[in-house]
Design a protein around this motif. Structure first.
Motif, PDB file in Angstrom:
ATOM      1  N   ASN A  60      40.845  49.266  40.538  1.00 44.54           N
ATOM      2  CA  ASN A  60      40.633  48.096  39.447  1.00 44.54           C
ATOM      3  C   ASN A  60      41.697  47.094  39.720  1.00 44.54           C
ATOM      4  O   ASN A  60      42.940  47.205  40.120  1.00 44.54           O
ATOM      5  N   PRO A  61      41.408  46.005  39.611  1.00 45.86           N
ATOM      6  CA  PRO A  61      42.102  44.549  39.825  1.00 45.86           C
ATOM      7  C   PRO A  61      43.216  44.501  38.764  1.00 45.86           C
ATOM      8  O   PRO A  61      43.269  44.881  37.620  1.00 45.86           O
ATOM      9  N   VAL A  62      44.453  44.103  39.261  1.00 46.01           N
ATOM     10  CA  VAL A  62      45.554  43.752  38.503  1.00 46.01           C
ATOM     11  C   VAL A  62      45.737  42.385  38.248  1.00 46.01           C
ATOM     12  O   VAL A  62      46.054  41.730  39.314  1.00 46.01           O
ATOM     13  N   VAL A  63      45.332  41.825  37.281  1.00 46.87           N
ATOM     14  CA  VAL A  63      45.188  40.585  36.765  1.00 46.87           C
ATOM     15  C   VAL A  63      46.547  39.842  36.820  1.00 46.87           C
ATOM     16  O   VAL A  63      47.451  40.320  36.116  1.00 46.87           O
ATOM     17  N   LYS A  64      46.740  38.706  37.528  1.00 47.84           N
ATOM     18  CA  LYS A  64      48.017  37.916  37.341  1.00 47.84           C
ATOM     19  C   LYS A  64      47.867  36.810  36.695  1.00 47.84           C
ATOM     20  O   LYS A  64      48.847  36.338  36.381  1.00 47.84           O
TER      21      LYS A  64
END
Length: 77
Positions: A60-64
């Protein structure tokens, strides 16, 4: 729509768009269906959301950072 783009920053995405590069993002729809898949940022509708990430955890992408696409300027705001 909301898509996820792997990039260093929102500025990095804007620089790529300004130079004419094709920037792709993925719609991680939890419900599946016709909306899931890859999209070119330049083909998004005005106001669509772009989530910027550099890493994933358990796939899952970790949004920055987040941005909204501005169609007439071909940029993220």
């Amino acid at each position: 729509m909301k898509i996820y783009v792997e990039a260093k920053s929102k500025k990095h995405v804007n620089d790529m768009l300004a130079s004419g590069q094709q920037v792709l993002g993925y719609n991680h729809s939890i419900y599946g269906g016709a909306g899931t898949g890859w999209y070119n940022v330049s083909d998004l509708a005005d106001g669509d959301v772009v989530a910027i990430f550099q890493k994933t955890i358990n796939g899952n992408p970790v949004v920055k950072s987040w941005g909204c696409y501005v169609k007439d300027k071909n940029t993220l705001k």
